[in-house]
Design a protein around this motif. Sequence first.
Motif, mmCIF file in Angstrom:
data_model
loop_
_atom_site.group_PDB
_atom_site.id
_atom_site.type_symbol
_atom_site.label_atom_id
_atom_site.label_comp_id
_atom_site.label_asym_id
_atom_site.label_seq_id
_atom_site.Cartn_x
_atom_site.Cartn_y
_atom_site.Cartn_z
ATOM 1 N N GLU A 162 -24.400 -38.753 -43.240
ATOM 2 C CA GLU A 162 -24.425 -37.625 -44.178
ATOM 3 C C GLU A 162 -23.343 -37.713 -45.243
ATOM 4 O OE1 GLU A 162 -21.014 -36.514 -41.586
ATOM 5 O OE2 GLU A 162 -22.892 -37.615 -41.334
ATOM 6 N N LEU A 163 -22.405 -38.643 -45.122
ATOM 7 C CA LEU A 163 -21.260 -38.686 -46.020
ATOM 8 C C LEU A 163 -21.647 -39.101 -47.435
ATOM 9 C CD1 LEU A 163 -18.434 -40.406 -43.937
ATOM 10 C CD2 LEU A 163 -18.571 -38.004 -44.611
ATOM 11 N N PRO A 164 -21.059 -38.461 -48.447
ATOM 12 C CA PRO A 164 -21.190 -38.966 -49.811
ATOM 13 C C PRO A 164 -20.583 -40.363 -49.921
ATOM 14 C CG PRO A 164 -20.238 -36.751 -49.794
ATOM 15 C CD PRO A 164 -20.246 -37.236 -48.376
ATOM 16 N N ASP A 165 -21.021 -41.125 -50.909
ATOM 17 C CA ASP A 165 -20.547 -42.499 -51.056
ATOM 18 C C ASP A 165 -19.028 -42.583 -51.152
ATOM 19 O OD1 ASP A 165 -23.129 -43.403 -50.973
ATOM 20 O OD2 ASP A 165 -23.340 -43.628 -53.145
ATOM 21 N N LYS A 166 -18.421 -41.671 -51.931
ATOM 22 C CA LYS A 166 -16.968 -41.703 -52.106
ATOM 23 C C LYS A 166 -16.240 -41.514 -50.779
ATOM 24 C CE LYS A 166 -15.221 -42.104 -56.363
ATOM 25 N NZ LYS A 166 -13.999 -42.861 -56.700
ATOM 26 N N ASP A 167 -16.759 -40.625 -49.931
ATOM 27 C CA ASP A 167 -16.120 -40.365 -48.639
ATOM 28 C C ASP A 167 -16.273 -41.564 -47.706
ATOM 29 O OD1 ASP A 167 -15.478 -37.915 -49.630
ATOM 30 O OD2 ASP A 167 -16.757 -36.760 -48.288
ATOM 31 N N ALA A 168 -17.463 -42.157 -47.680
ATOM 32 C CA ALA A 168 -17.685 -43.330 -46.831
ATOM 33 C C ALA A 168 -16.784 -44.477 -47.254
ATOM 34 C CB ALA A 168 -19.151 -43.754 -46.893
ATOM 35 N N GLU A 169 -16.625 -44.637 -48.552
ATOM 36 C CA GLU A 169 -15.758 -45.706 -49.064
ATOM 37 C C GLU A 169 -14.305 -45.461 -48.663
ATOM 38 O OE1 GLU A 169 -15.469 -48.183 -53.200
ATOM 39 O OE2 GLU A 169 -15.496 -46.001 -53.377
ATOM 40 N N LEU A 170 -13.824 -44.242 -48.838
ATOM 41 C CA LEU A 170 -12.435 -43.932 -48.489
ATOM 42 C C LEU A 170 -12.185 -44.137 -46.997
ATOM 43 C CD1 LEU A 170 -9.636 -42.886 -49.329
ATOM 44 C CD2 LEU A 170 -10.461 -40.568 -48.825
ATOM 45 N N LEU A 171 -13.101 -43.660 -46.149
ATOM 46 C CA LEU A 171 -12.922 -43.840 -44.708
ATOM 47 C C LEU A 171 -12.916 -45.320 -44.331
ATOM 48 C CD1 LEU A 171 -15.022 -40.985 -43.042
ATOM 49 C CD2 LEU A 171 -12.560 -41.083 -43.468
ATOM 50 N N SER A 172 -13.736 -46.114 -44.989
ATOM 51 C CA SER A 172 -13.774 -47.549 -44.658
ATOM 52 C C SER A 172 -12.442 -48.208 -45.005
ATOM 53 C CB SER A 172 -14.929 -48.242 -45.385
ATOM 54 O OG SER A 172 -14.727 -48.286 -46.786
ATOM 55 N N TRP A 173 -11.843 -47.861 -46.139
ATOM 56 C CA TRP A 173 -10.532 -48.424 -46.487
ATOM 57 C C TRP A 173 -9.467 -47.978 -45.499
ATOM 58 C CZ3 TRP A 173 -11.473 -46.595 -52.129
ATOM 59 C CH2 TRP A 173 -12.177 -47.576 -52.820
ATOM 60 N N CYS A 174 -9.523 -46.709 -45.108
ATOM 61 C CA CYS A 174 -8.511 -46.195 -44.176
ATOM 62 C C CYS A 174 -8.654 -46.827 -42.796
ATOM 63 C CB CYS A 174 -8.601 -44.671 -44.092
ATOM 64 S SG CYS A 174 -8.107 -43.835 -45.631
ATOM 65 N N ILE A 175 -9.876 -47.092 -42.375
ATOM 66 C CA ILE A 175 -10.103 -47.789 -41.108
ATOM 67 C C ILE A 175 -9.504 -49.192 -41.172
ATOM 68 C CG2 ILE A 175 -11.922 -48.896 -39.722
ATOM 69 C CD1 ILE A 175 -13.587 -46.309 -40.250
ATOM 70 N N LEU A 176 -9.699 -49.869 -42.290
ATOM 71 C CA LEU A 176 -9.102 -51.192 -42.461
ATOM 72 C C LEU A 176 -7.577 -51.100 -42.365
ATOM 73 C CD1 LEU A 176 -9.367 -54.205 -43.156
ATOM 74 C CD2 LEU A 176 -9.382 -53.553 -45.587
ATOM 75 N N SER A 177 -6.981 -50.083 -42.982
ATOM 76 C CA SER A 177 -5.523 -49.923 -42.937
ATOM 77 C C SER A 177 -5.027 -49.695 -41.515
ATOM 78 C CB SER A 177 -5.100 -48.758 -43.834
ATOM 79 O OG SER A 177 -5.377 -49.022 -45.190
ATOM 80 N N THR B 184 -15.239 -55.364 -46.710
ATOM 81 C CA THR B 184 -15.315 -53.901 -46.795
ATOM 82 C C THR B 184 -16.757 -53.411 -46.780
ATOM 83 O OG1 THR B 184 -15.123 -54.047 -49.220
ATOM 84 C CG2 THR B 184 -13.103 -53.663 -47.965
ATOM 85 N N ARG B 185 -17.699 -54.240 -47.202
ATOM 86 C CA ARG B 185 -19.113 -53.845 -47.124
ATOM 87 C C ARG B 185 -19.530 -53.641 -45.664
ATOM 88 N NH1 ARG B 185 -21.808 -58.188 -49.621
ATOM 89 N NH2 ARG B 185 -21.237 -57.263 -51.628
ATOM 90 N N HIS B 186 -19.059 -54.502 -44.782
ATOM 91 C CA HIS B 186 -19.336 -54.318 -43.351
ATOM 92 C C HIS B 186 -18.785 -52.986 -42.856
ATOM 93 C CE1 HIS B 186 -21.354 -57.887 -42.010
ATOM 94 N NE2 HIS B 186 -20.425 -58.698 -42.497
ATOM 95 N N LEU B 187 -17.573 -52.649 -43.305
ATOM 96 C CA LEU B 187 -16.959 -51.407 -42.841
ATOM 97 C C LEU B 187 -17.707 -50.185 -43.373
ATOM 98 C CD1 LEU B 187 -13.155 -52.264 -43.113
ATOM 99 C CD2 LEU B 187 -14.698 -52.511 -41.161
ATOM 100 N N ARG B 188 -18.138 -50.236 -44.621
ATOM 101 C CA ARG B 188 -18.896 -49.100 -45.163
ATOM 102 C C ARG B 188 -20.204 -48.902 -44.401
ATOM 103 N NH1 ARG B 188 -17.296 -51.226 -50.091
ATOM 104 N NH2 ARG B 188 -19.387 -52.013 -50.548
ATOM 105 N N ARG B 189 -20.871 -49.998 -44.069
ATOM 106 C CA ARG B 189 -22.121 -49.885 -43.303
ATOM 107 C C ARG B 189 -21.863 -49.307 -41.915
ATOM 108 N NH1 ARG B 189 -24.375 -55.901 -44.918
ATOM 109 N NH2 ARG B 189 -25.271 -55.346 -46.961
ATOM 110 N N ALA B 190 -20.750 -49.725 -41.308
ATOM 111 C CA ALA B 190 -20.424 -49.201 -39.978
ATOM 112 C C ALA B 190 -20.085 -47.716 -40.056
ATOM 113 C CB ALA B 190 -19.247 -49.988 -39.384
ATOM 114 N N VAL B 191 -19.371 -47.313 -41.102
ATOM 115 C CA VAL B 191 -19.085 -45.888 -41.294
ATOM 116 C C VAL B 191 -20.390 -45.123 -41.489
ATOM 117 C CG1 VAL B 191 -18.065 -44.193 -42.875
ATOM 118 C CG2 VAL B 191 -16.751 -46.220 -42.202
ATOM 119 N N ARG B 192 -21.273 -45.659 -42.293
ATOM 120 C CA ARG B 192 -22.567 -45.020 -42.547
ATOM 121 C C ARG B 192 -23.384 -44.862 -41.264
ATOM 122 N NH1 ARG B 192 -23.252 -41.985 -46.606
ATOM 123 N NH2 ARG B 192 -22.945 -42.865 -48.667
#
Length: 402
Positions: A147-162, A134-142
């Motif tokens: 500009e995304l807040p951390d909480k938003d980047a984290e949520l999008l990374s989980w949803c991308i994984l799903s 998931t760290r890879h996904l958060r970096r890719a989202v970033r």
Amino acid sequence: MSTSIPASRPIRRRPRDRRATILAAAADAFSQAGYHGTSMTDIATAVGISSTALYRHFRNKQELLGHCLMSGLDSTVARLDAAAAHDVSGHRVFEELVAIALELRGLPRLWQLEFRNLASAHRRSVLIRAVRLTRHLRRAVRAHRPELPDKDAELLSWCILSVAVSPSYHRQELPTTAFTSILEAAILRLLTTELPPGGATPPTSRPSTSPPHSADFERAIRPERLIGAAARLFNSRGYAAVGIEDIGAAVGVRGPALYHHFSSKADLLNEIIVRNEQWIGLYTARALAEGRDAREAVHLLLESFVGFALQQPDLLGTTVSEVGHLPEPQAEHYRRIHRDGILGWARLLQSADSELTPPEARILIQAISTVVIDAVRNPRALSRQNLAGALIAIGDRIVLHD
């Protein structure tokens, strides 16, 4: 008199890839029949070896499950490491994730449903690998949305994984290039979702004591309490790990009073799944009746599904993971109801977007279904304020491009 020298018997050597073959067969068996429905003998038979030979590699079934998950995650993380090293934009990471999910189609379901059966040491090992993934996904989202807040980047990374792993939960088949194209396009749309404001959900205060209920009222609501307790226990521990006495103890009911309402835990499981289908039928009918056109009906259906998932996560989770424990005629009946529901939603989506083919529509519906189901099982996602609004916005973006 001539004597012949007997030919020496050929030396049988163990294949070098025997361990990998065992892990692949075990992962497939666990994915198909579940951890409790699979024996070491089943796995040995699938590999074509004796149970004794299997035990030379793995001491028991629990150890084998742990190594199945760790092996699959190790391969996934290694490939994402390579993808990230060659493309700082993050796009290669998403492409590689989709490719892995289609190649290892049973692994995500195995991870989601059987993690609870791992030994504690293997749980830690699996979680360490999951964090790296998931760290890879958060970096890719970033990289795409700095500009995304951390909480938003984290949520999008989980949803991308799903979205990427959603094919693990259905049997829709398409050529790999077409399947890949649908999932990658859904991920890129998801990535551009404008999320509503969200932060940590403030703790809710509840009264420390409840007013006493009359004995008559307690008897009247006892079946509902039993169904609720069974759903919680089945969803958290798994059907096979829960006894009917455990369910009774959770609501303070023992002995004949327990069996007065339900003769077995299979009856309770059946009632949970019936309730789940009743909820779905109710909110589907409402969305179709209130929608002024197909697009609005799709949005209302998504809105209702998100609300149901957040209000009744144990009913939904138990139905998703435990239906296979019912007698086969009942299990197949509910699987057919589920398939029909997905098909109905997909047809509605096609009415809203005529360019979609039936397989594309079904894949997108399965993708947003997986996003929602995974989110309500994720404690960190549940801590987000207005998670419902975020999931609805993500679902609209994936299927309606809104």
